[in-house]
Design an enzyme around this catalytic site. Structure first.
Site, mmCIF file in Angstrom:
data_model
loop_
_atom_site.group_PDB
_atom_site.id
_atom_site.type_symbol
_atom_site.label_atom_id
_atom_site.label_comp_id
_atom_site.label_asym_id
_atom_site.label_seq_id
_atom_site.Cartn_x
_atom_site.Cartn_y
_atom_site.Cartn_z
ATOM 1 N N LYS A 1 -20.610 -15.574 23.176
ATOM 2 C CA LYS A 1 -20.055 -14.419 23.337
ATOM 3 C C LYS A 1 -21.079 -13.505 24.296
ATOM 4 O O LYS A 1 -20.687 -12.622 24.994
ATOM 5 C CB LYS A 1 -19.900 -13.803 21.777
ATOM 6 N N TYR B 1 -22.058 -19.448 18.817
ATOM 7 C CA TYR B 1 -21.054 -18.690 19.043
ATOM 8 C C TYR B 1 -21.821 -17.205 19.663
ATOM 9 O O TYR B 1 -21.140 -16.795 20.467
ATOM 10 C CB TYR B 1 -20.645 -18.270 17.771
ATOM 11 N N ASP C 1 -5.503 -26.842 28.831
ATOM 12 C CA ASP C 1 -6.899 -26.812 28.212
ATOM 13 C C ASP C 1 -7.668 -26.280 29.364
ATOM 14 O O ASP C 1 -7.769 -26.750 30.187
ATOM 15 C CB ASP C 1 -7.005 -28.587 27.864
ATOM 16 N N ILE C 2 -8.151 -25.095 28.990
ATOM 17 C CA ILE C 2 -8.893 -24.278 29.857
ATOM 18 C C ILE C 2 -10.293 -24.854 30.182
ATOM 19 O O ILE C 2 -10.948 -24.312 30.834
ATOM 20 C CB ILE C 2 -8.903 -22.751 29.368
ATOM 21 N N ASP D 1 -2.252 -22.180 25.643
ATOM 22 C CA ASP D 1 -2.980 -22.530 24.535
ATOM 23 C C ASP D 1 -2.883 -23.909 24.481
ATOM 24 O O ASP D 1 -1.878 -24.633 25.070
ATOM 25 C CB ASP D 1 -2.613 -22.048 23.023
ATOM 26 N N ASN E 1 -9.659 -15.074 25.998
ATOM 27 C CA ASN E 1 -9.436 -14.691 24.894
ATOM 28 C C ASN E 1 -9.873 -16.101 23.850
ATOM 29 O O ASN E 1 -10.546 -15.934 22.736
ATOM 30 C CB ASN E 1 -8.359 -14.412 24.213
#
Length: 249
Positions: A159, A155, A64-65, A38, A91
């Site tokens: 998704k 969002y 940091d992805i 995270d 996630n």
């Protein structure tokens, strides 16, 4: 049911708290060695420490992805610490809700970068490991919002994008013994949701629209993810498992 993931190594992004933390705990309880990752360093360290205190195998890597170098370091350190990587749960994500006419470019970009770019970078980086070992599991955490919600154009699009990505990768990587699926939560009682000023109103409306008259718990999502990464689920790929209490629209 024996999930047969004992000693598998799992990376769960955005796992300092909420759905990610619950998922990491469930996988660890099933015998996996989990990496908590995270940008919330203090909370991530605390979550990993809590798992270790309960006798579970957990390691924390702050990353940091949205940055390719961070994701490469995450995967390299995971492999060096636990000897490999077998499971990826994408996630990480958050909402930036506004009506479209009031939504800034930054509101759009932040949501897309963390959820879609982050999942892309994570999948791309772990996939060579999965291919080499002839086994891998990816679960993208989508949302019931992929059907569309007002004030959530960003969002909902992200998704829905996670579902499209999963379906494409399921076809692309299945020949290597890799499955790629999605879990789509409905209304979930997480710390982030409970902090909303309109929480009680949102909760009441959600429960009214669900056949099952209770709010979802993070453990509901964790259980779904644990099944999809299991060996008994090895013939399931490209699917979306809705965990919504029966609510779809």
């Amino acid at each position: 049911m024996d999930l047969q993931i004992n000693d598998k190594v799992a990376i769960v992004t955005g796992s300092a708290r909420g759905l990610g933390a619950a998922t990491a705990r469930k996988l660890a309880a099933e015998g996996a060695r989990v990496v908590i990752t995270d940008v919330l360093a203090e909370q991530a360290e605390a979550t990993a420490a809590a798992l270790r205190a309960d006798g579970l195998q957990a390691h924390c890597i702050v990353a940091d992805i949205t940055k390719a170098a961070d994701v490469q370091r995450l995967v390299d350190e995971t492999s060096a610490t636990f000897g490999g990587v077998h499971i990826l749960v994408n996630n990480a994500g958050f909402p930036r809700d506004k009506y479209l006419v009031k939504m800034s470019e930054q509101d759009w970009d932040l949501v897309m970068e963390v959820m879609l770019k982050g999942a892309f970078l994570a999948c791309k980086t772990v996939m060579p490991h999965f291919i080499d070992q002839g086994w891998g599991r990816v679960v993208n955490i989508s949302s019931r919002a992929h059907f569309g919600n007002p004030t959530q154009a960003n969002y909902s699009a992200a998704k829905a994008g996670l579902i499209g990505m999963a379906k494409a990768l399921a076809i692309e990587e299945g020949r290597y013994g890799i499955t790629v699926n999605c879990v789509a939560p409905g209304f979930m009682e997480t710390e982030m949701v409970q902090a909303l000023p309109t929480y009680d109103t949102i909760k009441e409306r959600a429960v009214q629209m669900q056949p099952i008259k209770r709010v979802g718990k993070p453990e509901d999502i964790a259980n779904a993810v644990a099944f999809l990464v299991s060996e008994p689920a090895s013939f399931i790929t490209g699917e979306v498992l809705h965990v919504t209490g029966g609510r779809y629209g």
